[in-house]
Design a protein around this motif. Structure first.
Motif, PDB file in Angstrom:
ATOM      1  N   SER A 782       4.510 -14.326 -80.821  1.00 34.36           N
ATOM      2  CA  SER A 782       5.031 -13.799 -79.556  1.00 34.36           C
ATOM      3  C   SER A 782       5.212 -12.286 -79.616  1.00 34.36           C
ATOM      4  N   GLN A 783       5.624 -11.770 -80.766  1.00 32.53           N
ATOM      5  CA  GLN A 783       5.777 -10.314 -80.889  1.00 32.53           C
ATOM      6  C   GLN A 783       4.426  -9.607 -80.861  1.00 32.53           C
ATOM      7  N   LEU A 824       6.369  -5.964 -67.267  1.00 33.99           N
ATOM      8  CA  LEU A 824       5.354  -5.097 -67.866  1.00 33.99           C
ATOM      9  C   LEU A 824       5.305  -3.741 -67.187  1.00 33.99           C
ATOM     10  N   ALA A 825       5.657  -3.683 -65.918  1.00 30.75           N
ATOM     11  CA  ALA A 825       5.637  -2.411 -65.192  1.00 30.75           C
ATOM     12  C   ALA A 825       6.803  -1.510 -65.565  1.00 30.75           C
ATOM     13  N   GLU A 832      10.448  -6.293 -78.408  1.00 31.10           N
ATOM     14  CA  GLU A 832      11.377  -7.376 -78.700  1.00 31.10           C
ATOM     15  C   GLU A 832      11.830  -8.074 -77.432  1.00 31.10           C
ATOM     16  N   THR A 833      12.135  -7.282 -76.395  1.00 31.75           N
ATOM     17  CA  THR A 833      12.577  -7.878 -75.134  1.00 31.75           C
ATOM     18  C   THR A 833      11.469  -8.714 -74.513  1.00 31.75           C
ATOM     19  N   LEU A 834      10.260  -8.159 -74.490  1.00 30.66           N
ATOM     20  CA  LEU A 834       9.144  -8.896 -73.896  1.00 30.66           C
ATOM     21  C   LEU A 834       8.823 -10.153 -74.711  1.00 30.66           C
ATOM     22  N   GLU A 836      10.820 -12.067 -76.385  1.00 30.43           N
ATOM     23  CA  GLU A 836      11.793 -13.116 -76.049  1.00 30.43           C
ATOM     24  C   GLU A 836      11.492 -13.709 -74.683  1.00 30.43           C
ATOM     25  N   ALA A 837      11.130 -12.840 -73.724  1.00 35.23           N
ATOM     26  CA  ALA A 837      10.784 -13.336 -72.391  1.00 35.23           C
ATOM     27  C   ALA A 837       9.525 -14.205 -72.437  1.00 35.23           C
ATOM     28  N   LEU A 838       8.579 -13.856 -73.287  1.00 34.09           N
ATOM     29  CA  LEU A 838       7.353 -14.646 -73.412  1.00 34.09           C
ATOM     30  C   LEU A 838       7.640 -16.029 -73.981  1.00 34.09           C
ATOM     31  N   ARG A 839       8.533 -16.104 -74.956  1.00 29.95           N
ATOM     32  CA  ARG A 839       8.867 -17.420 -75.515  1.00 29.95           C
ATOM     33  C   ARG A 839       9.559 -18.298 -74.469  1.00 29.95           C
ATOM     34  N   ASP A 840      10.459 -17.698 -73.682  1.00 30.08           N
ATOM     35  CA  ASP A 840      11.111 -18.472 -72.623  1.00 30.08           C
ATOM     36  C   ASP A 840      10.094 -18.925 -71.580  1.00 30.08           C
TER      37      ASP A 840
END
Length: 855
Positions: A782-783, A824-825, A832-834, A836-840
């Protein structure tokens, strides 16, 4: 249910009566405690919150019904349902964080207080195994669920039910009583397999209890639990008759529990009562270890018990280290215990199994104490006196020669003792010409030369010779006999296996030869016996010998590094034969030799000529034989030389890397046709070659966009159905390489062309990963995906956003994916934030996909 039938549960309990079947109702209540909190349940968040609030409002009625159900019958179903509701309490805090639900850390949880009656009465019979194993497992789950709901063991309250000792004490005491009788269970009609299951249940309780401050602060609970821990060490040890397995088995779990207790006691604020409890528990552990871990007298002749004994030794050292870290007094107590065991063993007759078992235990415990002292003491500290006595007694142990299997066991334990003394074995402390130095050399050679020699014996020889190599090299009268004996071990007629011979060559002979810079005497017979031929006839025997001298040359580090290059050139025909033959084992040893020598000499001018000589051979082996090992060698050399220091060298390397790609591309179009390790090595090769640090090589590769495009299409297709985290990461990292080359004038046009061509494939791959590939839940994947998304979005802007929007629309995820595009914009978005959002997002999208498929 809550709105239309307020008295549903009391009415159901009344209607069923004492004789009714409660199982369907209990199954419903357990599901009600588990499913509403599950992330797999795809419901609107506000609807879930309203439901959980209503459920929380009706919880007292549910808990009262469970108390009544347990009163009627304490069995697996009733206790499992109660445990489920106790586990659910922490989930309210997760889903309703703003409500202020009663939570652990503020005394005894109100739900536990309500359910406190079920910890009395019939459940105590369950804990004594009077109702069968499934019910016992449910009672253990009940304890494990209840323990986290207790904040402090000393919460002032007028209601005695809120005192945790009063709630959990009787049940834990009953489990302790069961544990005390565990070894006698087979005589009571319980099968040994049931005894193992019971021990596993009790270990679950023990681990949960030792993990929480409650038990550490409780003056009544901790002694019960430590006594249980001691008994479980005995039951699960070699003489317990249950299991001898330290890798995830019952004994390993018992050690885990004691380590958890040590860490928990260390993390609690110091107090007189806590320090006394810790000292008492440690004293119990020291007394239990020798008793619990002594080998049985009727030791079988096979290798299993020996292997288990060596594993046990390692875990003893680990447990002692955890307990003695930062506590010198405990270290002294362990040394004193070793002295006590030596005294007891000294009085035993060594011609009996009892005496041999005692001696083996002393050696094993001594090794553990030595490793513990080495990890907790200062480097300058002297070897403790009991360990010195144990070391000086090794010749007597080796000379015993008892019948098998005790001979093998004692030799292995003696070898392990020498290995554990690694920290103290040095020529400064024990010169090879001194009494202790000569003893170490003699004993280690005797153990390694024994017909029963195994891995520990070879390891002890490696420790002694490598630590003494400097002093030995200065004394030819000592070095020459050592070299001869080592050479005979490595290539002579003896029962040692190929792995042990290679280990001795790498870690014993090579350090000594590094000082002497004389390898010809060892290698010359091997060259004669194994000529550089790829002829299949006799290849197996040649590979064994090739690996032997390749490993020796790779591990020998002469004072003049260029000498390694001379050795490599001298043996180049053998290198070519190994890389060209159909043996990955030979190829692996050759690649190891090549990369070891080049890493030590890459700043030498002569290494450049070796690079030009070796790179084509590696590339040919990778392309024609499909050797993943050779391709990994290409990767290592590319990384080592940063893609070449001159344009000519970079062009040379690029042509061979592209040749590999051309040869493998037909198979790459069907990724399943390539072995996973070869595919991963190919992706890694291009990822490394296109890295910013390999600027010259990357520029050469970017000049062939048609080959790179032909590579990227199947790579993106691979991501759509990827199940390997390694393959997913290398594929994503390769896609992430191209945006960086937009910043360089000479590569900008090719990089933009490649990104434009591959953008639809890449977006489809990204969305497929999120919507259907479980591998995206892996943190590293994910990272890496987040990094690729951010870099490509910043490079391509609106083109990337439009391509992603089209893909989301095709999947029916416009609304869900819109939030992702908004993130993304954001220019301040971090990886790291993205990630975590991708895993959710992956959890939700894949669950929705499963729901559609089920429908």
């Amino acid at each position: 249910m809550c709105d239309t039938w307020p008295n549903a549960l009391p009415a159901a309990m009344t209607q069923l009566g004492d004789k009714g079947d409660l199982l369907p109702l209990l199954e419903f209540l357990q599901a009600l405690a588990e499913e509403p909190f599950s992330r797999r349940l795809l419901v609107d968040g506000s609807r879930r919150s309203r439901f959980l609030l209503a459920l929380l409002d009706r919880q007292p009625v549910i808990l009262a019904a469970l108390v009544e159900a347990v009163r009627r019958s304490a069995n697996e179903a009733t206790l499992s349902a109660a445990a489920a509701w106790l586990r659910a309490q922490s989930l309210y805090e997760e889903w309703l964080p703003m409500i202020g639900v009663d939570a652990p850390g503020r005394g005894v949880h109100s739900a536990l207080t309500t359910l406190s009656p079920i910890f009395q009465g019939e459940v105590l019979r369950v804990a004594k195994l009077e109702c069968g194993l499934p019910a016992l497992e449910a009672s253990a789950a009940l304890v494990a669920a209840a323990l986290p709901l207790v904040g402090s063991a000393f919460v002032p309250d007028t209601d005695p039910r809120r005192l945790p000792d009063r709630i959990l004490g009787p049940l834990l005491a009953a489990l302790g009583e069961l544990c005390r009788g565990l070894q006698g269970m087979p005589h009571a009609g319980v099968q040994p397999t049931d005894a193992a299951d019971v021990a596993g249940v009790l270990l679950t309780v023990l681990h949960s209890a030792f993990s929480l401050p409650l038990t550490l602060c409780s003056e009544s609970l901790l002694p019960v639990l430590t006594e249980m821990g001691v008994r479980l060490l005995v039951v699960t040890g070699p003489r317990g008759g249950v299991e001898v397995d330290v890798e995830g088995g019952l004994l390993g779990r018992a050690f885990d529990a004691w380590e958890v207790l040590a860490n928990g006691l260390r993390s609690e604020p110091s107090s007189a009562s806590l320090d006394l409890a810790a000292a008492t528990a440690y004293a119990q552990l020291l007394c239990a270890l020798p008793v619990a871990l002594k080998l049985p007298l009727d030791l079988p002749a096979d290798q299993g018990p020996k292997a288990a004994a060596w594993g046990v030794r390692g875990r003893i050292a680990q447990v002692l280290t955890v307990w003695c870290s930062g506590a010198p007094q405990r270290q002294g107590e362990a040394v004193a215990k070793l002295r006590e065991l030596q005294v007891q063993s000294g009085s035993a007759a060594l011609d009996t199994a009892t005496g041999l078992a005692d001696l083996e235990m002393v050696l094993t415990f001594g090794s553990a104490v030595a490793e513990m002292c080495a990890s907790t003491a200062e480097m300058e500290s002297e070897l403790p006196v009991p360990l010195t006595h144990l070391l000086m007694g090794l010749p007597r142990v080796i000379a015993l020669q008892p019948a098998e299997p005790w001979a093998s066991v004692l030799e292995a334990s003696a070898a392990e003792l020498i290995c554990s003394l690694d920290t103290w074995i040095s020529s400064d402390r024990y010169p090879p010409t001194g009494e202790v130095g000569r003893l170490l050399l003699t004993c280690s050679f005797q153990l390694a030369s024994s017909p029963r020699a195994t891995a520990p014996a070879i390891e002890s020889l490696c420790v002694v010779v490598s630590n003494f190599s400097g002093a030995l090299a200065q004394r030819p009268e000592l070095a020459e006999p050592c070299c001869r004996r080592l050479t005979d071990l490595c290539i002579g007629q003896n029962p040692l296996g190929a792995t042990s011979r290679e280990r001795a060559a790498r870690s014993a002979l090579a350090p000594l030869l590094s000082r002497l810079e004389e390898v010809e005497a060892f290698v010359a017979p091997l060259r004669s016996a194994a000529p550089p031929s790829a002829d299949p006839a006799g290849l197996v025997q040649r590979v064994v010998l090739w690996r032997l001298f390749f490993n020796l040359l790779a591990s020998t580090e002469p004072a003049r590094p260029e000498l390694s290059l001379e050795w490599l050139s001298q043996h180049w025909p053998w290198m070519e034969a190994a890389l060209g033959c159909h043996s990955e084992s030979a190829c692996e040893a050759a690649v190891t030799l090549l990369t070891s020598v080049l890493s030590r000499t890459r700043n030498s001018e002569a290494s450049q000529s070796v690079l030009l000589q070796a790179f084509p051979v590696l590339a040919q082996s990778a392309a024609e034989r499909g050797s993943a090992t050779a391709l990994q060698g290409v990767v290592s050399v590319t990384r080592m030389f940063r893609g070449g220091t001159t344009t000519e060298a970079a062009n040379f390397m690029a042509q061979h890397i592209l040749a590999i790609a051309r040869r493998l591309l037909p198979s790459l179009a069907k990724a399943q046709d390539l072995p996973p390790d070869l595919l991963a090595a190919l992706l890694e090769a291009f990822t490394v070659a296109l890295a910013p640090r390999c600027k010259l090589l990357a520029s050469q590769l970017m000049a062939s966009p048609e080959i790179l495009a032909a590579l990227l299409q199947p790579v993106c297709g691979l991501l759509c159905n990827c199940a390997s985290p390694r393959l997913a990461c290398w594929s994503l990292m390769l896609l992430d390489r191209f945006p960086a080359w937009l910043q360089h004038a000479e590569t900008a046009a090719s990089a933009r062309k490649l990104l434009e061509i591959s953008l639809p494939w890449a977006c489809e791959a990204f969305l497929s990963l999120l919507s259907s590939a479980p591998v995206v839940r892996d943190t590293e994947v994910s990272q890496t995906l987040a990094q690729a998304l951010i870099s490509i979005h910043r490079a391509m802007g609106s083109s990337f956003t439009a391509a992603m929007a089209r893909g989301l629309s095709a999947l029916g995820l416009q609304e869900e994916g819109g939030f992702l595009l908004q993130q993304l914009a954001d220019s301040g978005l971090t990886e790291e934030t993205l990630a975590e959002a991708l895993r959710d997002a992956a959890d939700a999208w894949q669950a929705e996909e499963l729901r559609k498929l089920s429908a």
